[in-house]
Write a protein that holds these residues in place. Structure first.
Motif, PDB file in Angstrom:
ATOM      1  N   THR A 145       0.635  -1.363   0.040  1.00  0.00           N
ATOM      2  CA  THR A 145       0.046  -0.032   0.013  1.00  0.00           C
ATOM      3  C   THR A 145       0.901   1.257   0.016  1.00  0.00           C
ATOM      4  O   THR A 145       1.698   1.320   0.754  1.00  0.00           O
ATOM      5  CB  THR A 145      -0.925  -0.008   1.319  1.00  0.00           C
ATOM      6  OG1 THR A 145      -1.694  -1.135   1.548  1.00  0.00           O
ATOM      7  CG2 THR A 145      -1.684   1.126   1.311  1.00  0.00           C
ATOM      8  N   PRO A 146       0.550   2.241  -0.852  1.00  0.00           N
ATOM      9  CA  PRO A 146       1.280   3.396  -0.774  1.00  0.00           C
ATOM     10  C   PRO A 146       1.290   4.054   0.381  1.00  0.00           C
ATOM     11  O   PRO A 146       0.139   4.026   1.315  1.00  0.00           O
ATOM     12  CB  PRO A 146       0.631   4.238  -1.874  1.00  0.00           C
ATOM     13  CG  PRO A 146      -0.036   3.283  -2.921  1.00  0.00           C
ATOM     14  CD  PRO A 146      -0.420   2.201  -2.032  1.00  0.00           C
ATOM     15  N   LYS A 147       2.340   4.645   0.839  1.00  0.00           N
ATOM     16  CA  LYS A 147       2.334   5.442   2.465  1.00  0.00           C
ATOM     17  C   LYS A 147       1.489   6.601   2.168  1.00  0.00           C
ATOM     18  O   LYS A 147       1.787   7.413   1.330  1.00  0.00           O
ATOM     19  CB  LYS A 147       3.780   5.658   2.665  1.00  0.00           C
ATOM     20  CG  LYS A 147       4.787   4.171   3.008  1.00  0.00           C
ATOM     21  CD  LYS A 147       4.363   3.680   4.596  1.00  0.00           C
ATOM     22  CE  LYS A 147       5.238   2.818   4.818  1.00  0.00           C
ATOM     23  NZ  LYS A 147       5.310   1.559   3.895  1.00  0.00           N
ATOM     24  N   VAL A 148       0.865   6.711   3.299  1.00  0.00           N
ATOM     25  CA  VAL A 148       0.209   8.146   3.469  1.00  0.00           C
ATOM     26  C   VAL A 148       0.571   8.752   4.891  1.00  0.00           C
ATOM     27  O   VAL A 148       0.178   8.114   5.862  1.00  0.00           O
ATOM     28  CB  VAL A 148      -1.163   7.832   3.189  1.00  0.00           C
ATOM     29  CG1 VAL A 148      -1.973   9.301   3.450  1.00  0.00           C
ATOM     30  CG2 VAL A 148      -1.661   7.179   1.887  1.00  0.00           C
ATOM     31  N   GLY A 149       1.252   9.837   4.784  1.00  0.00           N
ATOM     32  CA  GLY A 149       1.378  10.705   6.008  1.00  0.00           C
ATOM     33  C   GLY A 149       1.027  12.046   6.119  1.00  0.00           C
ATOM     34  O   GLY A 149       0.773  12.701   5.081  1.00  0.00           O
ATOM     35  N   ILE A 150       0.466  12.513   7.263  1.00  0.00           N
ATOM     36  CA  ILE A 150       0.122  13.920   7.528  1.00  0.00           C
ATOM     37  C   ILE A 150       1.140  14.651   8.296  1.00  0.00           C
ATOM     38  O   ILE A 150       1.602  13.925   9.288  1.00  0.00           O
ATOM     39  CB  ILE A 150      -1.408  13.891   8.177  1.00  0.00           C
ATOM     40  CG1 ILE A 150      -2.471  12.841   7.536  1.00  0.00           C
ATOM     41  CG2 ILE A 150      -2.201  15.256   8.173  1.00  0.00           C
ATOM     42  CD1 ILE A 150      -2.496  13.050   6.066  1.00  0.00           C
ATOM     43  N   CYS A 151       1.226  15.807   7.853  1.00  0.00           N
ATOM     44  CA  CYS A 151       2.207  16.716   8.568  1.00  0.00           C
ATOM     45  C   CYS A 151       1.865  17.353  10.103  1.00  0.00           C
ATOM     46  O   CYS A 151       1.515  18.461  10.096  1.00  0.00           O
ATOM     47  CB  CYS A 151       2.793  17.851   7.547  1.00  0.00           C
ATOM     48  SG  CYS A 151       3.876  17.178   6.251  1.00  0.00           S
ATOM     49  N   PHE A 152       2.107  16.468  10.945  1.00  0.00           N
ATOM     50  CA  PHE A 152       2.150  17.127  12.224  1.00  0.00           C
ATOM     51  C   PHE A 152       3.342  17.081  12.729  1.00  0.00           C
ATOM     52  O   PHE A 152       3.571  16.497  13.740  1.00  0.00           O
ATOM     53  CB  PHE A 152       1.041  16.326  12.987  1.00  0.00           C
ATOM     54  CG  PHE A 152      -0.547  16.688  12.869  1.00  0.00           C
ATOM     55  CD1 PHE A 152      -0.952  17.802  13.153  1.00  0.00           C
ATOM     56  CD2 PHE A 152      -1.126  15.763  12.252  1.00  0.00           C
ATOM     57  CE1 PHE A 152      -2.308  17.977  13.048  1.00  0.00           C
ATOM     58  CE2 PHE A 152      -2.543  16.056  11.925  1.00  0.00           C
ATOM     59  CZ  PHE A 152      -3.245  17.121  12.367  1.00  0.00           C
ATOM     60  N   GLN A 153       4.113  18.081  12.341  1.00  0.00           N
ATOM     61  CA  GLN A 153       5.555  17.916  12.727  1.00  0.00           C
ATOM     62  C   GLN A 153       6.059  18.455  13.949  1.00  0.00           C
ATOM     63  O   GLN A 153       7.129  17.980  14.560  1.00  0.00           O
ATOM     64  CB  GLN A 153       6.382  19.059  11.545  1.00  0.00           C
ATOM     65  CG  GLN A 153       6.037  20.503  11.941  1.00  0.00           C
ATOM     66  CD  GLN A 153       4.729  21.012  11.445  1.00  0.00           C
ATOM     67  OE1 GLN A 153       4.024  20.254  10.549  1.00  0.00           O
ATOM     68  NE2 GLN A 153       4.451  22.124  11.393  1.00  0.00           N
ATOM     69  N   ASN A 154       4.983  18.995  14.683  1.00  0.00           N
ATOM     70  CA  ASN A 154       5.347  19.375  16.109  1.00  0.00           C
ATOM     71  C   ASN A 154       5.625  17.990  17.080  1.00  0.00           C
ATOM     72  O   ASN A 154       6.446  18.210  18.101  1.00  0.00           O
ATOM     73  CB  ASN A 154       4.451  20.319  16.689  1.00  0.00           C
ATOM     74  CG  ASN A 154       4.274  21.727  16.279  1.00  0.00           C
ATOM     75  OD1 ASN A 154       5.371  21.759  15.298  1.00  0.00           O
ATOM     76  ND2 ASN A 154       3.543  22.366  16.271  1.00  0.00           N
TER      77      ASN A 154
END
Length: 336
Positions: A120-129
């Protein structure tokens, strides 16, 4: 070498461009925007070829990873178009401008994992804190049990905005496109940290208001909430964009063994007389806004490092849905 592309050449794009320059093994092969001026700026800055549509970008540039930095209402459509082509996606927050739209990406990801497993393609959301020194150290202390039981928490995001902020990019002040105001645009990072540290939010009492910019926007510039977590611990949360200057984001935990303050770093004031522990935040030069923090590069680097892992990226669509639901429930309680 991983081939990267970026869709949405707005303000936050510069942070992603800096990361591409800093991370070995990543090549920027294309940028995309429907605004010709924004696209021209990105092409001039990076030297990468520009594309006017996601379909054209995917077909010609053939990236391995697409970074999505569009306005909120375009997040999910762009992400779904990329993953349908077998391309990994790293998307800016929020997950979506509505819960319903966000659920589309959550459902696709869950179904793809069940069907394709590690492929499955990776999906990430930018919660960089979550990658800040203060956040990592506080998470470590909570996991270790050193702090003892958490008895209560307080968090605040007290920043400033001017009319220009909304006039330059009107979508920011429009509920139909942004999905909300202060909570979904600025305070969502702190809401994410609160639920990550203290667990699921099961009850919300609070409301939002437009105290300063009511003649410009149909979204909120101020919010206050009392969040109850599954453990019974409560967080008092306040946020506003009406202050004269930015204040540091604050998060305080009243614990059995210490009082913990996250404010430009982390301070642990132990109750047993030990000297306070202080963990200073990283500081790096960047073309981005100072209040974005310094951890975007760490998150982006980690995302690329995990592309070959069999597990999904740890800040997944389902994980990002948690903060979206909190703020949307607050809007509902305010009659929005």
């Amino acid at each position: 070498m991983k081939r990267a592309a970026l869709v949405g050449c707005g303000d936050v794009a510069v942070i992603h461009f800096e990361a591409f320059d800093a991370i070995d093994g990543v090549e920027l092969v294309g940028v995309c925007d429907t605004d010709p001026n924004a696209l021209r700026w990105a092409c001039d800055l990076t030297g990468a070829p520009g594309y006017g549509s996601v379909a054209e970008l995917l077909e010609i540039a053939q990236p391995d990873v697409v970074h999505v930095a569009t306005p909120h209402d375009q997040h999910v459509n762009v992400s779904l178009e990329a993953v349908a082509a077998g391309v990994h996606v790293l998307q800016e927050k929020p997950l979506a401008h509505t819960v319903e739209d966000g659920q589309r990406l959550v459902d696709w990801h869950a179904a793809a994992l069940a069907r394709m497993g590690p492929a499955t393609p990776k999906v990430g959301i930018c919660f960089q804190n979550r990658y800040n020194v203060s956040s990592q150290q506080l998470r470590r202390l909570l996991d270790s049990g050193e702090l003892g039981a958490v008895r209560g928490a307080y968090a605040s995001v007290v920043w400033t905005r001017t009319p220009d902020y909304y006039q330059v990019k009107p979508w920011r002040g429009t509920r139909a496109r942004s999905g909300g105001g202060l909570l979904i645009n600025q305070a969502i990072h702190t809401l994410d940290l609160v639920q990550w540290f203290l667990g699921e939010v099961v009850d919300i009492v609070g409301h939002v208001a437009t105290n300063k910019f009511g003649d410009l926007i149909d979204v909120e510039d101020t919010a206050e909430m009392l969040l109850t977590h599954a453990s019974g611990v409560q967080t008092s949360f306040y946020a506003t964009l009406t202050a004269p200057q930015h204040r540091p984001v604050e998060l305080e935990l009243d614990c059995q063994n210490a009082y913990v303050t996250l404010r430009n770093g982390l301070t642990v004031a132990w109750h047993d007389g030990r000297a306070p522990q202080v963990f200073e935040e990283r500081k790096v030069p960047s073309g981005g806004r100072t209040y974005w923090g310094v951890s975007h590069e760490l998150l982006i680097r980690d995302f690329y490092d995990r592309l070959d892992d069999p597990e999904p990226f740890w800040i997944s669509p389902a994980e990002a849905m948690k903060s979206l639901r909190i703020l949307k429930q607050t809007y509902e309680r305010s009659g929005l």
